[in-house]
Design a protein around this motif. Structure first.
Motif, short mmCIF file in Angstrom:
data_model
loop_
_atom_site.label_atom_id
_atom_site.label_comp_id
_atom_site.label_asym_id
_atom_site.label_seq_id
_atom_site.Cartn_x
_atom_site.Cartn_y
_atom_site.Cartn_z
N ASP A 1 -6.78 0.86 2.65
CA ASP A 1 -7.00 1.94 1.69
C ASP A 1 -6.17 1.65 0.44
O ASP A 1 -5.43 0.67 0.36
CB ASP A 1 -6.58 3.27 2.33
N TYR A 2 -6.26 2.52 -0.56
CA TYR A 2 -5.44 2.38 -1.75
C TYR A 2 -3.96 2.58 -1.42
O TYR A 2 -3.61 3.26 -0.45
CB TYR A 2 -5.82 3.42 -2.82
N THR A 3 -3.10 2.01 -2.23
CA THR A 3 -1.68 2.28 -2.12
C THR A 3 -1.02 1.97 -3.46
O THR A 3 -1.66 1.43 -4.37
CB THR A 3 -1.03 1.47 -0.98
N GLU A 4 0.24 2.29 -3.59
CA GLU A 4 0.97 2.06 -4.83
C GLU A 4 1.13 0.55 -5.07
O GLU A 4 1.25 -0.23 -4.12
CB GLU A 4 2.35 2.72 -4.77
N LEU A 5 1.15 0.15 -6.34
CA LEU A 5 1.35 -1.26 -6.66
C LEU A 5 2.65 -1.76 -6.05
O LEU A 5 3.69 -1.11 -6.14
CB LEU A 5 1.41 -1.47 -8.17
N GLY A 6 2.58 -2.91 -5.41
CA GLY A 6 3.75 -3.50 -4.78
C GLY A 6 3.91 -3.14 -3.33
O GLY A 6 4.68 -3.78 -2.61
N ASN A 7 3.19 -2.11 -2.87
CA ASN A 7 3.28 -1.71 -1.46
C ASN A 7 2.21 -2.35 -0.60
O ASN A 7 2.25 -2.22 0.63
CB ASN A 7 3.15 -0.18 -1.33
N GLY A 8 1.24 -3.00 -1.22
CA GLY A 8 0.08 -3.46 -0.48
C GLY A 8 0.00 -4.96 -0.30
O GLY A 8 1.00 -5.68 -0.39
N SER A 9 -1.23 -5.44 -0.08
CA SER A 9 -1.45 -6.83 0.31
C SER A 9 -1.96 -7.71 -0.83
O SER A 9 -2.13 -8.92 -0.63
CB SER A 9 -2.47 -6.87 1.46
N ILE A 10 -2.23 -7.13 -2.01
CA ILE A 10 -2.75 -7.94 -3.11
C ILE A 10 -1.58 -8.52 -3.91
O ILE A 10 -0.76 -7.78 -4.45
CB ILE A 10 -3.66 -7.10 -4.03
N ASN B 1 -4.56 8.24 -0.85
CA ASN B 1 -3.56 7.66 0.04
C ASN B 1 -2.19 7.57 -0.63
O ASN B 1 -1.49 6.56 -0.55
CB ASN B 1 -4.01 6.27 0.51
N PHE B 2 -1.80 8.66 -1.29
CA PHE B 2 -0.52 8.69 -2.00
C PHE B 2 0.64 8.80 -1.02
O PHE B 2 0.56 9.53 -0.04
CB PHE B 2 -0.50 9.86 -2.97
N ALA B 3 1.73 8.10 -1.32
CA ALA B 3 2.91 8.16 -0.45
C ALA B 3 3.46 9.59 -0.38
O ALA B 3 3.89 10.04 0.68
CB ALA B 3 3.98 7.21 -0.95
#
Length: 303
Positions: A246-255, A279-281
Motif C-alpha cells: 500500500d502507500y506509505t511515507e517517503l523513505g518508509n517503503g520499498s522504492i 495508509n497514513f502512519a
C-alpha cells in the motif's frame, strides 16, 4: 480565524510571493526549469474540505510551494467549497501556486461526446482561473478498465487534448497499475502502450505515477523515459509499504527513489508532486511532513 493566523506569517508570505513566477505565459516559456516542492492535495483531501486556508498554510510550513488540485465541482466551477476565483485568491495570499488538477473525466466515458465536451469546457474555466498550465485525466472506475475501453481511449484523449490545447493549456494522462495489466492478445500491447503509442504527443502529455509503475513491475520509470523521452512532463512520487504494498511515507517503503528517479531533462519534467493517498502512519498532514523531510534530505539534489 485562519486569516488572522496568517498575519503572523504575512511578511514571509509576501516576500515569497514576490519571488514566484506568475501567469501562464511565464510557466510555458521559462528558459530554465526551477522546480518547486509539489504536493497532490488528494493526499490531504479531508483537511482541505474542512479548511483550505489552514491546510495550505501547514503544507507551506513544511516546504511545499506548488500543488495539484483535486475535487473540482463542474457546475459551480469550484474547489474545496470555494469558487475558482476565491481559491486562486487563497493561493495568492499564501504565496503558493497550483500547476495541475485532477478532473473527473471517467463518468463521461458512458456519456455523449457533447456531454464530454461540455465537461472539458467547465474544467477549462476552472483551470484558467487558477492559472494551472495542466488539466489531467486521473482515473477510471474498475468496471471501465477493459480492453474495449483502451481501444477507444486514445481517440478520446486526443480529442480532449485538442480542446484543451486550443484553449491555451495542456492535457495529461495519469497512470495507475491497471493500464499495464490489460493486454491486447492480438498485438501484445498493454493499455498503457496504447495510450502512449496512439495519442498525439503534442496533445496528450503523460503524468508518471512512479508508485504504480513500480507496483505493476512491468517496466521502470527510467525505461519509460528512455523509450519516450520528453513525454513525461509530470511525476507523482510516493512510496510502497514493504509488506502490504500500500502507500506509505517517503523513505518508509520499498522504492529506492535515489536510484529510481529518471533524468528530469530527458523526461521533459515540468512539475512533480509528492503524494500519499492513504495508509497514513498517524494523520495525512503528519505524513506530508515526514515525506517532505525525507525528500529534502535525500531527493532534492536530483532536481
Amino acid at each position: 480565524m485562519d486569516r488572522r493566523r496568517f498575519l503572523r506569517y504575512s511578511g514571509a508570505a509576501v516576500t515569497s510571493s514576490l519571488l514566484l513566477p506568475s501567469g501562464l505565459a511565464q510557466a510555458f516559456t521559462a528558459s530554465k526549469q526551477e522546480y518547486k516542492l509539489g504536493y497532490q492535495l488528494y493526499s490531504v483531501n479531508k483537511d482541505m474540505q474542512r479548511s483550505p486556508w489552514s491546510t495550505l498554510l501547514a503544507l507551506k510550513d513544511m516546504g511545499y510551494r506548488d500543488f495539484e488540485v483535486f475535487g473540482f465541482e463542474p457546475d459551480s466551477v469550484s474547489y474545496y467549497g470555494l469558487s475558482a476565483k476565491d481559491f486562486k485568491r487563497t493561493l495568492d495570499e499564501l504565496g503558493l501556486t497550483a500547476s495541475s488538477g485532477h478532473y473527473g473525466f471517467a463518468p463521461y466515458l458512458a456519456k455523449s461526446q457533447a456531454e464530454m465536451d461540455a465537461f472539458v469546457a467547465q474544467c477549462l474555466k476552472g483551470a484558467k482561473k487558477l492559472e494551472t498550465p495542466f488539466i489531467t485525466w486521473p482515473w477510471m472506475a474498475p468496471e471501465q478498465r477493459t480492453l474495449d475501453t483502451f481501444k477507444r481511449l486514445p481517440d478520446i484523449l486526443n480529442r480532449i487534448g485538442e480542446q484543451v490545447s486550443k484553449a491555451g493549456l495542456q492535457f495529461a494522462y495519469h497512470n495507475h497499475g491497471f493500464e499495464f495489466e490489460i493486454v491486447d492478445p492480438h498485438t501484445g500491447q498493454s493499455g498503457y502502450d496504447m495510450v502512449l503509442n496512439q495519442t498525439d504527443p503534442d496533445l496528450v502529455k503523460m503524468q508518471m505515477d512512479m508508485y504504480w509503475v513500480s507496483h505493476a513491475a512491468k517496466t521502470t520509470p527510467k525505461a519509460l523515459v528512455e523509450k519516450y523521452p520528453g513525454r513525461f512532463v509530470m511525476w507523482h512520487i510516493k512510496d510502497m509499504d514493504k509488506v502490504s504494498r500500500d502507500y506509505t511515507e517517503l523513505g518508509n517503503g520499498s522504492i529506492d527513489y535515489p536510484s529510481v528517479l529518471p533524468n528530469p531533462s530527458e523526461s521533459g519534467l515540468r512539475y512533480y508532486y509528492i503524494e500519499q493517498g492513504g495508509n497514513f502512519a498517524s494523520s495525512p498532514l503528519e505524513s506530508a511532513a515526514a515525506s517532505a523531510a525525507y525528500f529534502k534530505a535525500h531527493l532534492a539534489s536530483h532536481f
